[in-house]
Scaffold this active site. Structure first.
Site, short mmCIF file in Angstrom:
data_model
loop_
_atom_site.label_atom_id
_atom_site.label_comp_id
_atom_site.label_asym_id
_atom_site.label_seq_id
_atom_site.Cartn_x
_atom_site.Cartn_y
_atom_site.Cartn_z
N ARG A 1 80.31 7.92 10.76
CA ARG A 1 80.98 6.61 10.74
C ARG A 1 81.98 6.66 11.89
O ARG A 1 83.03 7.30 11.79
CB ARG A 1 81.66 6.38 9.40
CG ARG A 1 82.30 5.00 9.21
CD ARG A 1 82.76 4.87 7.77
NE ARG A 1 83.61 3.72 7.54
CZ ARG A 1 83.19 2.52 7.16
NH1 ARG A 1 81.89 2.31 6.98
NH2 ARG A 1 84.02 1.53 6.95
N HIS B 1 76.01 -1.89 12.07
CA HIS B 1 76.13 -1.35 10.71
C HIS B 1 74.75 -1.46 10.04
O HIS B 1 74.57 -2.20 9.07
CB HIS B 1 77.17 -2.15 9.94
CG HIS B 1 77.73 -1.43 8.75
ND1 HIS B 1 77.23 -0.24 8.28
CD2 HIS B 1 78.77 -1.75 7.91
CE1 HIS B 1 77.91 0.15 7.22
NE2 HIS B 1 78.86 -0.75 6.98
N GLN C 1 74.19 -1.11 6.11
CA GLN C 1 74.66 -2.25 5.34
C GLN C 1 73.62 -3.36 5.32
O GLN C 1 73.39 -3.99 4.27
CB GLN C 1 75.97 -2.79 5.91
CG GLN C 1 76.53 -3.98 5.18
CD GLN C 1 76.97 -3.64 3.78
OE1 GLN C 1 77.81 -2.77 3.59
NE2 GLN C 1 76.43 -4.33 2.78
N ASP D 1 82.09 -11.73 6.52
CA ASP D 1 82.78 -10.45 6.56
C ASP D 1 84.24 -10.72 6.88
O ASP D 1 84.61 -11.83 7.28
CB ASP D 1 82.14 -9.54 7.63
CG ASP D 1 82.59 -8.09 7.55
OD1 ASP D 1 83.31 -7.74 6.59
OD2 ASP D 1 82.23 -7.31 8.45
N CYS E 1 80.02 -7.63 2.65
CA CYS E 1 79.90 -6.17 2.62
C CYS E 1 81.12 -5.48 2.03
O CYS E 1 81.05 -4.29 1.69
CB CYS E 1 79.59 -5.62 4.01
SG CYS E 1 80.89 -5.88 5.23
N ARG F 1 73.80 -0.08 -1.55
CA ARG F 1 74.02 0.86 -0.47
C ARG F 1 73.40 2.22 -0.83
O ARG F 1 72.81 2.89 0.02
CB ARG F 1 75.53 1.03 -0.20
CG ARG F 1 76.21 -0.19 0.43
CD ARG F 1 75.76 -0.41 1.87
NE ARG F 1 76.04 0.75 2.71
CZ ARG F 1 77.22 1.02 3.29
NH1 ARG F 1 78.25 0.19 3.10
NH2 ARG F 1 77.37 2.08 4.06
#
Length: 310
Positions: free
Chosen positions: A110, A137, A140, A228, A267, A295
């Protein structure tokens, strides 16, 4: 020598592989119904394998879901903050890749910079998974698509509306659209538009991606509405973002313009009262808790694909 399967950007992936990952994730989730969360899957494709997880950014869902995913595959994990490693003292990421490739079977990172993910993958001799970067991402997005498909059927031919900042999550939706055959409507202010290279690549791949500054136009008839946070980790223009993005809040009036069976996704973490209202995120169209759980299931199948089990 078998080519290493990295999972870095969705635009690099074959659509058939993405479809196989989604189908496998749904099957794995169904097969576990009623099981304890720590019980391994019957086929244990991660048996004897170890996943290294490197975090340059704070994490809740990515950290817990990858840990749970690897354990459910029958494997194990080693977790480290980048500042606890020699990376934090300036060791070249290529050297880290060489060392970890001798010690673990896959690496999830990450990262702050997408370039670091790519450099890690260029040197590593084990699969590298992009757990998040400033450019994408992908994990996701597969969890989001899995969630939509669970409740509304296959994503091919459907319309997704992205409302707000044209950020890294938006970028991965752009990458996925031509691969999985859905239409993507993006509503964002001009100042925070998606990456132009991503849009050009999607057009070259015959992706149906449209960008507008009008959230009402983007949402009209959409099967899923997704947003988001407006201010991501590392953003320094907090006040400017809030001013520019205020007209892009997802509220009940905006959701009413979507298709009758439209769902809402986010998310997380969410800033309630900014990008989305309580009435939407807590309402009957919201699937955010299924999305968060998924996830685990999507990433299990990503790992299984990386290990050659799919």
């Amino acid at each position: 020598m078998t080519q290493v399967r990295h999972f870095i950007d969705l635009w690099r992936m074959d659509g058939a592989d993405l479809r196989a990952i989604l189908d496998d994730a749904r099957a794995r989730k169904a097969a576990r119904l009623g099981w304890p969360k720590g019980k391994p899957d019957a086929d244990r494709p991660g048996d004897g394998r170890t996943l290294a997880m490197i975090f340059e950014k704070h994490s809740t869902r990515t950290r817990f879901s990858f840990d749970a995913a690897m354990r459910q595959l029958g494997g194990d994990v080693i977790i480290s903050n980048a500042q606890e490693m020699q990376l934090g003292r300036g060791e070249p990421i290529e050297d880290t890749a060489r060392v970890l490739s001798r010690m673990v079977d896959a690496i999830m990172i990450r990262a702050n910079d997408h370039e670091d993910v790519e450099r890690l993958a260029l040197t590593a001799t084990v699969p590298v998974i992009n757990g998040l970067s400033d450019k994408g991402h992908p994990c996701q997005i597969l969890a989001d698509l899995l969630t939509i498909e669970e409740h509304r059927g296959r994503i091919e031919g459907k319309t997704i509306a992205w409302v707000g900042d044209g950020n890294n999550v938006c970028a991965s939706f752009i990458h996925a659209a031509p691969k999985l055959g859905f239409k993507l409507n993006i509503a964002c202010p001009a100042l925070y538009h998606p990456d132009l290279h991503d849009l050009a690549r999607a057009a070259e791949q015959q992706g149906r991606v449209e960008v507008t500054e009008d959230p009402r136009a983007a949402v009209a008839g959409a099967h899923a509405v997704i947003t988001d946070t407006w201010v991501s980790m590392g953003d320094t223009d907090h006040d400017e973002r809030l001013d520019a993005l205020e007209p892009y809040q997802v509220d009940e009036k905006l959701m009413d313009l979507a298709a009758g069976e439209a769902v809402f996704l986010h998310c997380l973490p969410a800033h309630r009262g900014e990008e989305v209202t309580d009435e939407v995120i807590d309402g009957p169209k919201s699937l955010i808790w299924d999305e968060a759980e998924n996830r685990i299931h999507a990433q299990k199948s990503i790992l299984a694909w990386c290990f050659g089990a799919i």
